[in-house]
Design a protein around this motif. Structure first.
Motif: not given
Length: 283
Positions: A95-104, A106-112, A135-139
């Protein structure tokens, strides 16, 4: 055994020939780029062609897709494709230009079902690195040093002094939360000496590897971010000496005139595990 990320090569997702050639390159991971490397007129076409292109044999190489930002006209469709037809041919979403966990979020909801990676390329991201890394989905995290330099209005220096605060904050965050973190690119792809200096600096700081813009940079990154034969040999001797000391009821050992405690053995075992993982990936 953790997957190595010594060399992470950017490939334009609109370049079918480059994507095919990447199947035989000695890269630990490939970032197929739908963002900066693809012109606006080609973005939709590039996305549509990814399912067949990424179904090729990339071996053990990690396939990471950098989507466009959700604030663009292409980002939402990119993310939905990762959650749909590209699920199974992509290993992670960058995900580009991540500024906060909330940005992730948004993508996590579309890429489960896929791990997320974050581009760290703004001053705000540096200041929010800890919450992003948690963030729990971040690798993994990728340093976007070109964009960061633009935002900082900093000048290039071989020692990267203007970058040290941001690099350090992201490193601390990634290590605190057990996430992969790879260093930014080196733009002068014909300057092997400069690349080696920057790779060695990143390695010594603690980065897991380096993002690259040209296949010619792969061998240096792979060498710099792999344990050397000397380091592997020392690690084995430290482990052996400590185990012998423990068998004799001692809490420390001495190798080459230096104390070896349990913490050194933990590091030594990680060195061996890393070398084994690289060897397994190679064949």
């Amino acid at each position: 055994m953790a997957r190595p990320y010594r060399s992470v090569l950017y490939i334009p997702a609109a370049n079918a020939r480059a994507m095919e050639k990447a199947q035989n390159l000695p890269a630990d991971a490939i970032i197929f780029d739908l963002e900066d490397a693809v012109s606006p007129t080609e973005k939709a076409i590039a996305r549509e062609g990814l399912e067949s292109a990424l179904a090729g044999d990339y071996g053990s190489r990690a396939r990471i897709l950098r989507i466009n930002g959700l604030d663009s006209e292409w980002g939402r469709d990119d993310a939905l494709a990762c959650g749909g037809q590209l699920n199974g041919v992509v290993d992670a979403v960058l995900v580009p230009k991540v500024n906060a966990a909330a940005d992730l979020d948004l993508v996590a909801g579309m890429v489960p079902d896929l791990p997320l990676w974050a581009m760290m390329e703004t001053p705000v991201a540096m200041l929010n690195a800890a919450e992003i890394a948690a963030h729990p989905r971040l690798e993994g995290m990728v340093m976007g040093t070109n964009d960061l330099a633009k935002e900082l209005n900093s000048r290039f220096r071989p020692d990267r002094l203007p970058m040290q605060a941001g690099l350090g904050l992201c490193l601390l965050a990634a290590k605190a939360h057990g996430k992969v973190i790879v260093d930014g690119v080196y733009n002068a792809f014909k300057d092997d000496d400069g690349l080696r200096v920057e790779c060695e600096q990143g390695r010594d700081m603690g980065f897991d590897g380096k993002t690259l813009i040209h296949p010619a940079q792969l061998s240096i990154a792979n060498e710099c971010f792999a344990p050397s034969e000397t380091e592997i040999e020392l690690a084995r001797r430290q482990i052996d000496a400590f185990e012998q000391a423990m068998a004799l009821g001692k809490g420390v050992a001495v190798v080459d005139g230096k104390i070896v405690e349990n913490l050194h053995v933990v590091t030594a075992r990680k060195t061996i595990e890393r070398a084994d993982a690289i060897a397994a990936m190679a064949g």
